[in-house]
Design a protein around this motif. Structure first.
Motif, mmCIF file in Angstrom:
data_model
loop_
_atom_site.group_PDB
_atom_site.id
_atom_site.type_symbol
_atom_site.label_atom_id
_atom_site.label_comp_id
_atom_site.label_asym_id
_atom_site.label_seq_id
_atom_site.Cartn_x
_atom_site.Cartn_y
_atom_site.Cartn_z
ATOM 1 N N GLN A 1 0.818 -1.215 0.000
ATOM 2 C CA GLN A 1 0.000 0.000 0.000
ATOM 3 C C GLN A 1 0.854 1.268 0.000
ATOM 4 O O GLN A 1 0.506 2.249 -0.666
ATOM 5 N N LEU A 2 1.972 1.267 0.747
ATOM 6 C CA LEU A 2 2.824 2.458 0.745
ATOM 7 C C LEU A 2 3.381 2.734 -0.641
ATOM 8 O O LEU A 2 3.437 3.880 -1.088
ATOM 9 N N ALA A 3 3.807 1.673 -1.335
ATOM 10 C CA ALA A 3 4.326 1.854 -2.694
ATOM 11 C C ALA A 3 3.234 2.389 -3.607
ATOM 12 O O ALA A 3 3.488 3.253 -4.471
ATOM 13 N N ALA A 4 1.996 1.883 -3.422
ATOM 14 C CA ALA A 4 0.891 2.371 -4.239
ATOM 15 C C ALA A 4 0.582 3.832 -3.929
ATOM 16 O O ALA A 4 0.281 4.625 -4.839
ATOM 17 N N MET A 5 0.667 4.217 -2.650
ATOM 18 C CA MET A 5 0.444 5.616 -2.285
ATOM 19 C C MET A 5 1.510 6.516 -2.900
ATOM 20 O O MET A 5 1.211 7.619 -3.379
ATOM 21 N N ARG A 6 2.752 6.041 -2.891
ATOM 22 C CA ARG A 6 3.830 6.817 -3.515
ATOM 23 C C ARG A 6 3.608 6.940 -5.016
ATOM 24 O O ARG A 6 3.870 7.997 -5.615
ATOM 25 N N ALA A 7 3.146 5.865 -5.623
ATOM 26 C CA ALA A 7 2.877 5.900 -7.068
ATOM 27 C C ALA A 7 1.784 6.909 -7.381
ATOM 28 O O ALA A 7 1.898 7.716 -8.315
ATOM 29 N N LEU A 8 0.682 6.883 -6.606
ATOM 30 C CA LEU A 8 -0.400 7.839 -6.818
ATOM 31 C C LEU A 8 0.102 9.265 -6.663
ATOM 32 O O LEU A 8 -0.241 10.149 -7.462
ATOM 33 N N ARG A 9 0.908 9.497 -5.640
ATOM 34 C CA ARG A 9 1.423 10.854 -5.413
ATOM 35 C C ARG A 9 2.240 11.337 -6.605
ATOM 36 O O ARG A 9 2.084 12.484 -7.043
ATOM 37 N N HIS B 1 5.838 1.806 -16.587
ATOM 38 C CA HIS B 1 4.516 2.418 -16.677
ATOM 39 C C HIS B 1 3.445 1.419 -16.248
ATOM 40 O O HIS B 1 2.487 1.767 -15.545
ATOM 41 N N THR B 2 3.632 0.159 -16.603
ATOM 42 C CA THR B 2 2.643 -0.879 -16.285
ATOM 43 C C THR B 2 2.519 -1.076 -14.782
ATOM 44 O O THR B 2 1.413 -1.217 -14.253
ATOM 45 N N ILE B 3 3.644 -1.070 -14.084
ATOM 46 C CA ILE B 3 3.615 -1.268 -12.627
ATOM 47 C C ILE B 3 2.908 -0.101 -11.940
ATOM 48 O O ILE B 3 2.086 -0.299 -11.033
ATOM 49 N N VAL B 4 3.212 1.124 -12.362
ATOM 50 C CA VAL B 4 2.562 2.289 -11.758
ATOM 51 C C VAL B 4 1.055 2.220 -11.978
ATOM 52 O O VAL B 4 0.257 2.438 -11.054
ATOM 53 N N SER B 5 0.652 1.910 -13.198
ATOM 54 C CA SER B 5 -0.769 1.822 -13.501
ATOM 55 C C SER B 5 -1.449 0.743 -12.657
ATOM 56 O O SER B 5 -2.548 0.953 -12.125
ATOM 57 N N ARG B 6 -0.774 -0.397 -12.513
ATOM 58 C CA ARG B 6 -1.354 -1.487 -11.733
ATOM 59 C C ARG B 6 -1.452 -1.108 -10.253
ATOM 60 O O ARG B 6 -2.440 -1.422 -9.575
ATOM 61 N N GLN B 7 -0.434 -0.411 -9.703
ATOM 62 C CA GLN B 7 -0.471 -0.016 -8.294
ATOM 63 C C GLN B 7 -1.642 0.920 -7.997
ATOM 64 O O GLN B 7 -2.347 0.761 -6.996
ATOM 65 N N VAL B 8 -1.851 1.893 -8.880
ATOM 66 C CA VAL B 8 -2.961 2.824 -8.678
ATOM 67 C C VAL B 8 -4.295 2.094 -8.811
ATOM 68 O O VAL B 8 -5.224 2.311 -8.024
ATOM 69 N N ARG B 9 -4.404 1.191 -9.788
ATOM 70 C CA ARG B 9 -5.649 0.436 -9.992
ATOM 71 C C ARG B 9 -5.941 -0.445 -8.775
ATOM 72 O O ARG B 9 -7.086 -0.521 -8.307
ATOM 73 N N GLN B 10 -4.924 -1.117 -8.248
ATOM 74 C CA GLN B 10 -5.127 -1.961 -7.075
ATOM 75 C C GLN B 10 -5.523 -1.133 -5.844
ATOM 76 O O GLN B 10 -6.320 -1.581 -5.018
#
Length: 300
Positions: A3-11, A30-39
């Protein structure tokens, strides 16, 4: 999902305006960032971003989550930085301000130990008997001996209490006699410290707790305790002074304590430094060293 990595990606996506720029800044695809935000959206059960072909816009829920997560991430980064600074080896220049007597007679005795422990520091010690503005004059830390600290934005840590005593030379006492009670000082030449709040008013407390203040007079006033010590040694008069200045003279019998049945309010030793969000390694090292030193030694 991290979740922290996903929060950093969203930011990063919000601040940089695209998934591609965020991916480049984070060093991932780009794919990983998109997947983190989607998750992250799936876990929260809310859409955070409105995606168009031209730009990304936070939804109402996205704005609230972004602001809250940004504060959390900043707090985590601050905590990591604080620990890193605490562990960092102190280096660079450390500017220290101290009163003249304390700096030359007390601080100078233990400063070499501090330097030996932190050899990568360059010490700039400035001793004077005026109150300096630490921030304006570029000092990292200061030592103060006082009864009352003025209000300021500085951080003040108490280190120790310094006894104050009255002393005179044996020759002076043979010629003029020793005072038995504070009022006897009216007949003596009293050497006064001009930086005291009321230089010519000496206050005493007897063994039974009674307070007495005497308006003393004398032919020498000085803004440094060193000058008063020298004058007392020469038989000029009775001086009131911090014990660290004269304790060796008293031990050798070159000065004699008077009015020993009365006490004078002690002065407190403080270390002061500017209030910063994170204390620098060099200031932390000095404050910790001084604190440990005065916890372990019987100063007076």
């Amino acid at each position: 999902m991290d979740q922290l990595a996903a929060m950093r990606a969203l930011r990063r996506v919000v601040e940089l305006g695209s998934f591609t720029a965020a991916a480049d800044a984070l060093g991932i695809s780009h794919t990983i960032v998109s997947r983190q935000v989607r998750q992250l959206e799936q876990q929260l059960g809310a859409q955070l971003l409105n995606r168009t072909t031209r730009r990304l816009v936070l939804t109402g829920a996205g704005k609230d989550y972004y602001e809250a997560s940004r504060q959390i991430l900043d707090a985590i980064d601050d905590a990591d930085r604080a620990v890193g600074q605490h562990q960092a080896r102190p280096t660079g220049s450390l500017r220290i301000n101290a009163p003249m007597a304390f700096g030359t007679l007390e601080l100078a005795n233990w400063l070499p130990q501090f330097i030996a422990r932190y050899p990568e520091l360059n010490i700039d010690l400035v001793c004077n008997d005026r109150i300096v503005d630490l921030i304006e004059e570029g000092f990292d830390v200061a030592l103060r001996l006082t009864r009352d600290l003025p209000d300021s934005t500085l951080v003040a840590k108490r280190l120790a209490s310094s006894q104050v005593m009255l002393v005179a030379s044996p020759a002076y006492l043979r010629e003029h006699g020793a005072p038995a009670v504070p009022s006897d000082l009216l007949r003596h030449n009293c050497l006064t410290y001009t930086l005291a709040e009321r230089p010519n008013e000496w206050s005493f407390t007897s063994a039974d707790g009674a307070r007495e203040t005497v308006a003393v007079k004398g032919n020498l006033r000085a803004n440094t305790g060193i000058a008063l010590r020298t004058a007392a040694l020469a038989g000029t008069g009775i001086a009131t002074t911090a014990s660290f200045i004269v304790h060796e003279d008293v031990r050798r019998g070159e000065l004699v304590r008077v009015l020993c049945d009365y006490t004078i309010r002690p002065r407190e030793l403080y270390v002061l430094y500017p209030q910063n969000r994170h204390l620098s390694p060099k200031v932390r090292a000095f404050v910790d060293f001084a604190s440990a030193l005065y916890q372990q030694r019987d100063w007076d």
